[in-house]
Design an enzyme around this catalytic site. Structure first.
Site, PDB file in Angstrom:
ATOM      1  CG  ASP A   1       1.804   6.203  12.250  1.00  0.00           C
ATOM      2  OD1 ASP A   1       1.288   5.158  11.838  1.00  0.00           O
ATOM      3  OD2 ASP A   1       1.572   6.703  13.366  1.00  0.00           O
TER       4      ASP A   1
ATOM      5  CG  ASP B   1       3.696   3.561   8.009  1.00  0.00           C
ATOM      6  OD1 ASP B   1       3.369   2.512   7.421  1.00  0.00           O
ATOM      7  OD2 ASP B   1       3.630   3.694   9.249  1.00  0.00           O
TER       8      ASP B   1
ATOM      9  CD  GLU C   1       5.046  -0.900   6.228  1.00  0.00           C
ATOM     10  OE1 GLU C   1       6.089  -0.964   6.893  1.00  0.00           O
ATOM     11  OE2 GLU C   1       3.922  -0.733   6.720  1.00  0.00           O
TER      12      GLU C   1
END
Length: 193
Positions: free
Chosen positions: A143, A9, A70
């Site tokens: 996260d 992330d 992501e």
């Protein structure tokens, strides 16, 4: 066959990472996870270098087979978006240099794959990651939980994506063979001339 996926992330301030191993019928297992935090007052090039070096260390230490990250989504602040894009760039460079195939997933796809709803909130996602990985408590901070969710999304999606890619390659080969046959027919002298 065991397969390790590094989920990431990305963020300039905080980059979450998680290595998840697919153990087939036994289910996925969290191998390790962590957070790369860079100080706000540090010059941008130094922060990017720190992230790059930390991702390199993670790939060397845990030897993942694949990586998932992501995808970018619309951000309101142009500066934040610029920094996130640059952060993704150095992460992708480190992953590429480690020889990893990188797959990106939009946030809604990750949510849908993990929770069954593309609009799941953070708490729902954290709980589903906890249940899927059979963890005693929810992963923290967000996260890191997001990175684990991205890795799990890849583990669930990768077999189908590989099958689709194999079918596309097969269709491309058939198309090329047909084109080659047509070209060969065009080059043959006509018996009726």
């Amino acid at each position: 066959m065991k397969n390790r996926t590094l989920g990431i992330d990305p963020g300039l301030d905080r980059t979450g990472w998680a290595v998840v191993e697919n153990n087939g019928a036994a289910g996925p297992v969290l191998v390790s996870c962590g957070l790369i935090h860079t100080a706000a007052g540090t010059p941008l090039p130094q922060r990017l270098c720190e992230i790059y070096e930390e991702i390199k260390k993670v790939t060397e230490l845990f030897a993942p087979d694949e990586a998932a990250m992501e995808e970018m989504f619309f951000l309101k602040r142009a500066l934040t978006m610029s920094h996130t894009i640059q952060t993704r760039g150095v992460i992708m460079l480190a992953l590429h240099q480690a020889g990893l195939n990188i797959t990106a997933y939009p946030p809604k796809r990750v949510k849908l794959t993990i929770s069954g709803s593309g609009s799941a909130d953070k708490k729902q996602m954290q709980r589903m990651v906890q249940l899927t990985l059979k963890l005693a408590k929810v992963l923290s901070p967000d996260d890191v939980a997001d990175a684990a969710a991205i890795a799990l999304c890849h583990i669930k999606s990768a077999p189908m994506l590989k099958q689709i890619k194999a079918q596309q390659l097969f269709l491309e080969k058939i198309k090329a063979a047909k084109k080659q046959q047509l070209n060969a027919l065009k080059k043959k002298p006509s018996a009726f001339k």
